[in-house]
Motif scaffolding. Structure first.
Motif, short mmCIF file in Angstrom:
data_model
loop_
_atom_site.label_atom_id
_atom_site.label_comp_id
_atom_site.label_asym_id
_atom_site.label_seq_id
_atom_site.Cartn_x
_atom_site.Cartn_y
_atom_site.Cartn_z
N CYS A 241 0.83 -1.22 0.00
CA CYS A 241 0.00 0.00 0.00
C CYS A 241 0.87 1.26 0.00
O CYS A 241 0.57 2.24 0.69
CB CYS A 241 -0.98 0.01 1.17
N GLY A 242 1.94 1.21 -0.74
CA GLY A 242 2.80 2.39 -0.91
C GLY A 242 3.75 2.64 0.26
O GLY A 242 4.51 3.61 0.23
N VAL A 243 3.72 1.77 1.28
CA VAL A 243 4.58 1.97 2.46
C VAL A 243 5.77 1.01 2.39
O VAL A 243 5.60 -0.20 2.22
CB VAL A 243 3.77 1.74 3.76
N LYS A 244 6.99 1.57 2.55
CA LYS A 244 8.19 0.73 2.51
C LYS A 244 8.34 -0.01 3.84
O LYS A 244 8.23 0.58 4.91
CB LYS A 244 9.41 1.61 2.25
N ILE A 245 8.61 -1.30 3.74
CA ILE A 245 8.70 -2.14 4.94
C ILE A 245 10.01 -2.92 4.90
O ILE A 245 10.41 -3.43 3.85
CB ILE A 245 7.49 -3.11 5.01
N ASN A 246 10.67 -2.96 6.04
CA ASN A 246 11.97 -3.63 6.12
C ASN A 246 11.77 -5.15 6.16
O ASN A 246 11.81 -5.78 7.20
CB ASN A 246 12.69 -3.14 7.38
N PHE A 247 11.54 -5.73 5.00
CA PHE A 247 11.24 -7.17 4.90
C PHE A 247 11.58 -7.63 3.48
O PHE A 247 11.67 -6.80 2.57
CB PHE A 247 9.75 -7.38 5.21
N ASN A 248 11.67 -8.93 3.29
CA ASN A 248 11.97 -9.45 1.94
C ASN A 248 10.99 -8.87 0.93
O ASN A 248 9.80 -8.83 1.19
CB ASN A 248 11.76 -10.97 1.86
N LYS A 249 11.51 -8.47 -0.21
CA LYS A 249 10.60 -7.89 -1.19
C LYS A 249 9.82 -8.97 -1.96
O LYS A 249 10.14 -10.16 -1.86
CB LYS A 249 11.33 -6.94 -2.13
N LEU A 250 8.84 -8.51 -2.68
CA LEU A 250 8.03 -9.44 -3.47
C LEU A 250 8.51 -9.45 -4.91
O LEU A 250 9.04 -8.45 -5.41
CB LEU A 250 6.55 -9.01 -3.42
N ILE A 251 8.31 -10.57 -5.57
CA ILE A 251 8.74 -10.69 -6.96
C ILE A 251 7.60 -10.25 -7.86
O ILE A 251 6.45 -10.68 -7.70
CB ILE A 251 9.14 -12.16 -7.30
N GLY A 252 7.91 -9.38 -8.79
CA GLY A 252 6.87 -8.92 -9.72
C GLY A 252 7.47 -8.10 -10.84
O GLY A 252 8.64 -7.73 -10.77
N HIS A 253 6.66 -7.82 -11.85
CA HIS A 253 7.14 -7.04 -12.99
C HIS A 253 7.31 -5.58 -12.58
O HIS A 253 8.32 -4.94 -12.87
CB HIS A 253 6.14 -7.17 -14.14
N SER A 254 6.31 -5.08 -11.85
CA SER A 254 6.39 -3.70 -11.35
C SER A 254 7.06 -3.76 -9.97
O SER A 254 7.87 -4.64 -9.72
CB SER A 254 4.99 -3.11 -11.25
N ASP A 255 6.68 -2.87 -9.07
CA ASP A 255 7.27 -2.92 -7.72
C ASP A 255 6.58 -3.97 -6.84
O ASP A 255 6.86 -4.08 -5.66
CB ASP A 255 7.25 -1.53 -7.07
N ALA A 256 5.61 -4.71 -7.43
CA ALA A 256 4.94 -5.85 -6.77
C ALA A 256 4.17 -5.45 -5.51
O ALA A 256 4.07 -6.24 -4.58
CB ALA A 256 5.93 -6.97 -6.48
N ASP A 257 3.63 -4.23 -5.50
CA ASP A 257 2.83 -3.79 -4.35
C ASP A 257 1.46 -4.46 -4.41
O ASP A 257 0.51 -3.98 -5.04
CB ASP A 257 2.69 -2.25 -4.35
N VAL A 258 1.39 -5.62 -3.75
CA VAL A 258 0.23 -6.48 -3.83
C VAL A 258 -1.05 -5.77 -3.31
O VAL A 258 -2.16 -5.98 -3.82
CB VAL A 258 0.55 -7.81 -3.09
N GLY A 259 -0.86 -4.90 -2.31
CA GLY A 259 -2.00 -4.16 -1.74
C GLY A 259 -2.60 -3.22 -2.77
O GLY A 259 -3.81 -3.24 -3.03
#
Ligand code: ZN
Length: 378
Positions: A241-259
């Motif tokens: 949801c647009g908030v950076k979190i100190n955790f493993n990132k998600l894999i995706g074509h874009s920035d993978a912001d699932v929310g």
């Protein structure tokens, strides 16, 4: 042959210079229907044996469309003239062969006229040559000192006439550009009746707001779901949801912001559009590593374009980690600013998958979103 008794003429030949839009105002659609459709939809057509619609030749397609919408009504096309007076006379000339007793002449720009008023006009014509509706305006037109206390009287349409009288008046008049039909008959033939305050004339684009008094608001809902795999080789770079979190990132074509992806899909769903992949394909290099805020702004613009507002937005994350609750407030604030909606109507919740399946194994993060939208400004 049955004698035609009551006729209705709808004048829709104007170009509406003051309306300042591409199409003349009578053809502009509000919630999918134009001014003439709106009027005819509400009209008790049992009161009329024949209805004539006067439209410019270049807009004949709109007559065809109206005819298709009302297959059970006897609608006749009349070609508009160079001004209102000529158009009105064109209709009366066409009407002559049907030999009606009474005729109501109406401007398409007054779609809110009620059946009560048309019935009152027809009844008044039983004993009078004409029935001209008027309202007393609370505004005053000051011409002289004596006029100071006189309220302005505003003339409306439909105006009802004995057919033979109005036909003869049109035929004989020396006037060339009468603003309405009542000015063509003699003073002794004029008979006024009370009109309706809500029978307003649509003149300027902002007048379309009157439709809000008559149209029921539309409420629509949409659902969105998305899931991305966690990149276990990373330690940071997650964005939800647009908030950076100190955790493993998600894999995706874009920035993978699932929310954000789930929210976008729910908005597209509510607007009866296609899914996010259709607008931002993961095969298009243009969207590689794209900030998903861009997609959400696109969805926001679609809402604006289609004149819808968000009533409620409910987002649910499904993951074992990170602890979403820690970032709830930040996420709500971010979504609120991106969508330009109040924080009060956004809910962000989370649940784990009880260690079941690959989400339970911590391999991915899923998000679902439900949105409700309305065309009524809240
Ligand atoms: Zn996605």
């Amino acid at each position: 042959m049955k004698k035609t008794k009551n006729a209705l003429v709808i004048l829709a030949g104007g170009t509406g210079k003051r309306f300042n839009k591409k199409l003349p105002k009578q053809f502009n659609e509000i919630n999918g229907i134009n001014l003439i459709d709106f009027f005819l939809n509400r009209l008790d057509t049992n009161n009329f044996d024949i209805i004539l619609i006067v439209i410019k030749k270049s807009y004949h397609r709109f007559f065809e469309k109206i005819k298709r919408s009302f297959p059970n009504k006897q609608l006749i096309y009349v070609e508009a003239g160079k001004n209102r007076q000529v158009s009105s006379f064109n209709a009366l000339k066409k009407l002559k062969q049907y030999n009606p007793n009474k005729v109501l002449i109406h401007d398409a720009a007054r779609p809110f006229c009620s059946n009560k008023l048309t019935a009152k006009i027809l009844k008044h014509l039983d004993k009078n040559i004409s029935a001209i509706p008027y309202i007393v305006s609370p505004d005053r037109k000051v011409i002289s000192k004596q006029d100071f206390n006189k309220n302005l009287k505003l003339i409306q349409t439909p105006q009802g006439f004995d057919f033979k009288t109005i036909f003869k008046s049109h035929f004989k008049t020396k006037m060339l550009n009468a603003k309405d039909d009542s000015v063509l008959i003699s003073k002794k033939e004029l008979s006024f009746i009370k009109g309706e305050k809500l029978n307003v004339k649509i003149t300027y684009p902002e007048d379309l707001n009157y439709f809000k008094l008559f149209l029921k608001p539309i409420y629509k809902s949409g659902i969105g779901y998305d899931i991305h795999r966690i990149d276990t080789n990373t330690k940071k770079g997650l964005k939800l949801c647009g908030v950076k979190i100190n955790f493993n990132k998600l894999i995706g074509h874009s920035d993978a912001d699932v929310g954000i992806h789930a929210i976008c899909d729910s908005i597209f769903g509510a607007l009866s559009m296609k899914d996010i992949g259709y607008y931002f394909s993961n095969k298009d290099t243009k969207w590689k590593n794209k900030n998903s805020e861009y997609f959400l702004k696109f969805a926001r613009n679609k809402l604006k374009e289609k004149n819808f507002f968000i009533v409620n937005l409910d987002i649910n994350f499904i993951c074992e980690k990170p602890n979403i609750n820690k970032y709830r407030k930040q996420m709500i604030s971010k979504i609120s600013s991106l969508l330009k909606i109040s924080e009060k109507i956004i809910s962000i919740k989370a649940t784990t998958n009880e260690k079941i399946g690959f989400i339970g194994d911590g391999l991915g993060i899923a998000a679902e979103s439900i949105v409700q939208i309305t065309n009524e400004k809240i």
